[in-house]
Design an enzyme around this catalytic site. Structure first.
Site, PDB file in Angstrom:
ATOM      1  N   GLU A 190      20.384   6.926 -27.388  1.00 35.89           N
ATOM      2  CA  GLU A 190      19.818   6.168 -28.517  1.00 35.89           C
ATOM      3  C   GLU A 190      19.561   7.074 -29.722  1.00 35.89           C
ATOM      4  OE1 GLU A 190      17.618   2.827 -25.653  1.00 35.89           O
ATOM      5  OE2 GLU A 190      16.560   4.674 -26.200  1.00 35.89           O
ATOM      6  N   GLY A 226      16.495  11.627 -18.796  1.00 35.64           N
ATOM      7  CA  GLY A 226      16.929  11.315 -17.433  1.00 35.64           C
ATOM      8  C   GLY A 226      16.476  12.373 -16.444  1.00 35.64           C
ATOM      9  N   GLY A 229      14.090  15.238 -17.358  1.00 42.67           N
ATOM     10  CA  GLY A 229      12.698  15.031 -17.769  1.00 42.67           C
ATOM     11  C   GLY A 229      12.581  14.507 -19.184  1.00 42.67           C
ATOM     12  N   ASP A 256      10.883   1.946 -18.638  1.00 45.74           N
ATOM     13  CA  ASP A 256       9.662   1.132 -18.766  1.00 45.74           C
ATOM     14  C   ASP A 256       8.490   1.779 -18.031  1.00 45.74           C
ATOM     15  OD1 ASP A 256      11.020  -0.786 -20.246  1.00 45.74           O
ATOM     16  OD2 ASP A 256      11.529  -2.000 -18.484  1.00 45.74           O
ATOM     17  N   GLY A 291      16.384  -1.532  -6.193  1.00 49.94           N
ATOM     18  CA  GLY A 291      16.655  -2.709  -7.015  1.00 49.94           C
ATOM     19  C   GLY A 291      15.958  -2.680  -8.359  1.00 49.94           C
TER      20      GLY A 291
HETATM   21  N1  LIG Z   1      17.675  11.293 -12.022  1.00 46.64           N
HETATM   22  C1  LIG Z   1      16.365  11.406 -12.336  1.00 46.64           C
HETATM   23  N2  LIG Z   1      15.575  12.266 -11.647  1.00 46.64           N
HETATM   24  C2  LIG Z   1      14.266  12.405 -11.929  1.00 46.64           C
HETATM   25  N3  LIG Z   1      13.646  11.722 -12.911  1.00 46.64           N
HETATM   26  C3  LIG Z   1      14.370  10.859 -13.647  1.00 46.64           C
HETATM   27  C4  LIG Z   1      15.768  10.653 -13.397  1.00 46.64           C
HETATM   28  N4  LIG Z   1      16.217   9.707 -14.274  1.00 46.64           N
HETATM   29  C5  LIG Z   1      15.142   9.356 -15.019  1.00 46.64           C
HETATM   30  N5  LIG Z   1      14.036  10.050 -14.658  1.00 46.64           N
HETATM   31  C6  LIG Z   1      12.694   9.956 -15.245  1.00 46.64           C
HETATM   32  O1  LIG Z   1      12.560   8.743 -15.976  1.00 46.64           O
HETATM   33  C7  LIG Z   1      12.380   9.022 -17.374  1.00 46.64           C
HETATM   34  C8  LIG Z   1      13.096   7.989 -18.203  1.00 46.64           C
HETATM   35  O2  LIG Z   1      14.466   8.005 -17.859  1.00 46.64           O
HETATM   36  P1  LIG Z   1      15.665   7.890 -18.906  1.00 46.64           P
HETATM   37  O3  LIG Z   1      15.655   9.058 -19.797  1.00 46.64           O
HETATM   38  O4  LIG Z   1      16.874   7.634 -18.097  1.00 46.64           O
HETATM   39  O5  LIG Z   1      15.193   6.635 -19.753  1.00 46.64           O
HETATM   40  P2  LIG Z   1      16.019   5.383 -20.286  1.00 46.64           P
HETATM   41  O6  LIG Z   1      17.431   5.787 -20.517  1.00 46.64           O
HETATM   42  O7  LIG Z   1      15.255   4.830 -21.415  1.00 46.64           O
HETATM   43  O8  LIG Z   1      15.902   4.408 -19.039  1.00 46.64           O
HETATM   44  P3  LIG Z   1      16.144   2.839 -18.980  1.00 46.64           P
HETATM   45  O9  LIG Z   1      17.595   2.691 -18.648  1.00 46.64           O
HETATM   46  O10 LIG Z   1      15.235   2.404 -17.880  1.00 46.64           O
HETATM   47  O11 LIG Z   1      15.770   2.269 -20.312  1.00 46.64           O
HETATM   48  C9  LIG Z   1      12.873  10.454 -17.560  1.00 46.64           C
HETATM   49  O12 LIG Z   1      12.221  11.056 -18.664  1.00 46.64           O
HETATM   50  C10 LIG Z   1      12.482  11.083 -16.237  1.00 46.64           C
HETATM   51  O13 LIG Z   1      11.109  11.392 -16.240  1.00 46.64           O
HETATM   52 MG   LIG Z   2      15.319   2.829 -22.244  1.00 49.64          MG
END
Ligand SMILES: Nc1ncnc2c1ncn2[C@@H]1O[C@H](COP(=O)(O)OP(=O)(O)OP(=O)(O)O)[C@@H](O)[C@H]1O
Ligand SMILES: [Mg+2]
Length: 309
Positions: A190, A226, A229, A256, A291
């Protein structure tokens, strides 16, 4: 604790099931279905409640599907407030393919809004805001709602002295930063789409989010990465929180859960450092649930003390 309101303009009734194999033409006999009231802001409110806090979920609702949605949500969350619209609440359909472990996610189109409806929604949002409180905007905007809706909400929050938290992408995220908000939580994709920066090195990531804070786009930026962190920026500086290693069952709900933990800890008066670690723990905890399930409180509390920044 400062009051928290979450806003969901385009909720979806999540229907989840599994089948041995997804093939065309055949009738696919699925296992039992699970129904959840989904959508960014609603999910954030449900997780805040799980973590022992309280949030008022303001959400749009319409048609017969909206009534089903209301029933499911009210069974789980106290004090949710519906913004009623003419169109039918949308559904999303999640299918796990047991033979491969693949997750298929079909998202149906949502209702189109009339101008009178989104104007009425702005009034409801204004009534729900309080000085020092938080407003979490999360999820997509429905058809018919103007691109500057997020900016209008951010302006209302400023006028009321409330802290606007935005988890959105594209035009919504851009509008929030142009108007100036308390906190944004983009993920890498994003922020890359918004700025055009590659964001491959930690240095570049730090530069970009520090610039957003310096240019008053947002007081706090939480860039979620992801498995790596998250990186946080505020006027106090930039810090990184590494994610714990977890056995991922499903990535649904990580974002979320992250936002819910971050805001609930800040609303409790916690420092950004503490809130950031709590958020990373909750994001990782969401991966342990299968899920469309979000994080469980016991997983968050177990992971959180192990993190450092
Ligand atoms: N593979 C992983 N291992 C450990 N922690 C993870 C992993 N994936 C996500 N997280 C945790 O979840 C947080 C949010 O994940 P991410 O950065 O994927 O957000 P996002 O892309 O907004 O997710 P979403 O698709 O739910 O909107 C990360 O900052 C991390 O703390
Ligand atoms: Mg998101």
């Amino acid at each position: 604790m400062q009051p928290i309101v979450t806003l969901t303009m385009n909720p979806a009734l999540d229907v989840s099931t599994s089948v041995d194999e997804v093939v065309s033409k055949h009738k696919l006999r699925c296992s039992g279905a699970r129904f959840d009231p989904g959508g960014g802001g609603v999910n954030v409110a449900r997780v805040i409640e799980r973590l022992g806090g309280a949030a008022t979920a303001l959400y749009a609702l319409g048609g017969p599907m909206g009534e089903v949605y209301r029933g499911l949500l009210e069974a789980e969350l106290d004090g949710a407030q519906a913004i009623e619209i003419g169109g039918n609440t949308r559904q999303s359909f999640n299918v796990n393919e047991d033979s491969t472990g693949k997750e298929y996610r079909f998202v149906l189109e949502g209702p189109e809004w009339q101008e009178t409806e989104w104007q009425a929604a702005l009034e409801r949002i204004e009534e729900a805001l309080s000085e020092g409180g938080y407003l979490v905007m999360s999820g997509s905007l429905p058809e018919g709602v103007p691109d500057d809706f997020t900016a209008r909400v951010a302006r209302l929050a400023k006028q009321k002295g409330a802290r606007c938290v935005v988890d959105a992408s594209g035009a919504s995220l851009e509008a929030a930063l142009d108007e100036g908000v308390f906190l944004v939580k983009p993920n890498k994709r994003e922020l890359r789409d918004l700025t055009g920066a590659g964001l491959d090195s930690r240095e570049e990531q730090e530069d970009v989010i520090r610039r957003i804070v310096d240019e008053a786009g947002s007081e706090v930026v939480a860039l979620s990465l992801g498995a790596e962190g998250a990186l946080f920026a505020s006027s106090e500086g930039v810090f990184h929180v590494a994610a714990p290693e977890v056995e991922a069952r499903s990535a649904v709900g990580a974002g979320d859960s992250f936002v819910a933990a971050l805001v609930s800890r800040l609303a409790d008066g916690g420092s950004l450092g503490d809130a950031g670690r709590y958020a990373v723990a909750a994001g990782a905890a969401a991966l342990l649930s299968g899920g469309t399930e979000m994080c469980r409180a016991e997983d968050v509390e177990r992971l959180y003390p192990k993190l450092s920044s």
